[in-house]
Design a protein around this motif. Sequence first.
Motif, PDB file in Angstrom:
ATOM      1  N   TRP A  48       0.801  -1.179  -0.003  1.00  0.00           N
ATOM      2  CA  TRP A  48       0.085  -0.072  -0.023  1.00  0.00           C
ATOM      3  C   TRP A  48       0.756   1.128   0.051  1.00  0.00           C
ATOM      4  O   TRP A  48       0.525   2.219  -0.591  1.00  0.00           O
ATOM      5  N   ASP A  49       2.171   1.197   0.457  1.00  0.00           N
ATOM      6  CA  ASP A  49       2.764   2.350   0.529  1.00  0.00           C
ATOM      7  C   ASP A  49       3.805   2.576  -0.610  1.00  0.00           C
ATOM      8  O   ASP A  49       4.690   3.303  -0.462  1.00  0.00           O
ATOM      9  N   ARG A  50       3.655   1.761  -1.706  1.00  0.00           N
ATOM     10  CA  ARG A  50       4.374   1.644  -2.870  1.00  0.00           C
ATOM     11  C   ARG A  50       3.632   1.832  -4.031  1.00  0.00           C
ATOM     12  O   ARG A  50       3.321   0.632  -4.728  1.00  0.00           O
ATOM     13  N   GLU A  51       2.842   2.709  -4.677  1.00  0.00           N
ATOM     14  CA  GLU A  51       1.965   2.663  -5.411  1.00  0.00           C
ATOM     15  C   GLU A  51       2.555   2.305  -6.990  1.00  0.00           C
ATOM     16  O   GLU A  51       2.018   1.810  -7.771  1.00  0.00           O
ATOM     17  N   ALA A  52       3.867   2.649  -7.089  1.00  0.00           N
ATOM     18  CA  ALA A  52       4.784   2.582  -8.277  1.00  0.00           C
ATOM     19  C   ALA A  52       4.576   0.987  -8.573  1.00  0.00           C
ATOM     20  O   ALA A  52       4.620   0.555  -9.947  1.00  0.00           O
ATOM     21  N   GLY A  53       4.371   0.210  -7.699  1.00  0.00           N
ATOM     22  CA  GLY A  53       4.227  -1.146  -7.926  1.00  0.00           C
ATOM     23  C   GLY A  53       2.690  -1.864  -8.385  1.00  0.00           C
ATOM     24  O   GLY A  53       2.996  -3.213  -8.459  1.00  0.00           O
ATOM     25  N   TRP A  54       2.031  -1.148  -8.002  1.00  0.00           N
ATOM     26  CA  TRP A  54       0.570  -1.691  -8.299  1.00  0.00           C
ATOM     27  C   TRP A  54       0.209  -2.165  -9.566  1.00  0.00           C
ATOM     28  O   TRP A  54      -0.151  -3.212  -9.600  1.00  0.00           O
ATOM     29  N   LEU A  84      -5.903   3.244  -5.766  1.00  0.00           N
ATOM     30  CA  LEU A  84      -6.353   1.775  -6.451  1.00  0.00           C
ATOM     31  C   LEU A  84      -7.292   1.643  -7.391  1.00  0.00           C
ATOM     32  O   LEU A  84      -7.206   1.019  -8.297  1.00  0.00           O
ATOM     33  N   VAL A  85      -8.597   2.331  -7.178  1.00  0.00           N
ATOM     34  CA  VAL A  85      -9.431   2.312  -7.952  1.00  0.00           C
ATOM     35  C   VAL A  85      -9.331   2.856  -9.230  1.00  0.00           C
ATOM     36  O   VAL A  85      -9.758   2.333 -10.248  1.00  0.00           O
ATOM     37  N   TRP A  86      -8.572   3.861  -9.355  1.00  0.00           N
ATOM     38  CA  TRP A  86      -8.136   4.636 -10.704  1.00  0.00           C
ATOM     39  C   TRP A  86      -7.126   3.711 -11.322  1.00  0.00           C
ATOM     40  O   TRP A  86      -7.569   3.582 -12.612  1.00  0.00           O
TER      41      TRP A  86
END
Length: 281
Positions: A48-54, A84-86
Amino acid sequence: MRNQIEDKQITLVIGGTGKTGKRVAERLTAKGEIVRIGSRSSIPAFDWDREAGWDAALEGVKSIYITYSPDLAMPGATDAISALVWRANLQGVERLVLLSGRGEREAQACEQIVQDSGLEWTIVRASWFNQNFSEGAFIDMVLSGAITLPAGDTPEPFVDVDDIAEVAAAALTEDEHNGEIYEVTGPRLMTMADIATDLSIATGRKIAFIDVPHDAFIEGLTSSGAPKDVVWMLDYLFSTVLDGRNASITDGVERALGRPAKDFAEYARDVAATGMWRVAA
């Protein structure tokens, strides 16, 4: 009639090593679904703290089971769910199932983000977990023979995590649950004293409930070295959520699954039979 989503989909189970997530993953696997565990240690990782990996975790995913650790009431949760939804929309995800909490204004703000996503969605809004006494923060209290919490005589309809997982797994794989908010509780309102009684019966030894001042409880947690987010969450739950606002039973489990919710006494007997609460003589 139950309609299955497209075969060979990937379901991302965020928090797939947690109390509900691991059970959801097991049920989906048993149904023949392809499961990707979303955790910091999985490959690809989900943090959750690393959006770049989503994006890597979302590649090829058609449905997501969303749990936010430690709780949707935490500061920053709405921003994380929005992000996350985006990204889910960009990656072609079709279905979201969100685990939420009863009586939490902040959690309901996250629910609204999911409902406004333009994707298929189901909300599983849960009361406090039975498994907090066997897999969570309160297991050591059961082992010590004294549940020392700032809970007074406020009742709560504790829900079994296995029921939550079964509802979530159904929502992820069956169309009939789309657009539903399932508020899931156990079948009985219980005070902590009631919990202690059921645990005493199940274990065959005396387990007491001792009501302690809230500030002393939080101070004890802090001095014990408990993680800051856990301290924050328990402070919030006992000061805000456990005030009687959730002192009602709902039919969410029965509506979703067509059967009654599991009672705490049955849960306690099942756990006691495993020896988890056995204390050496």
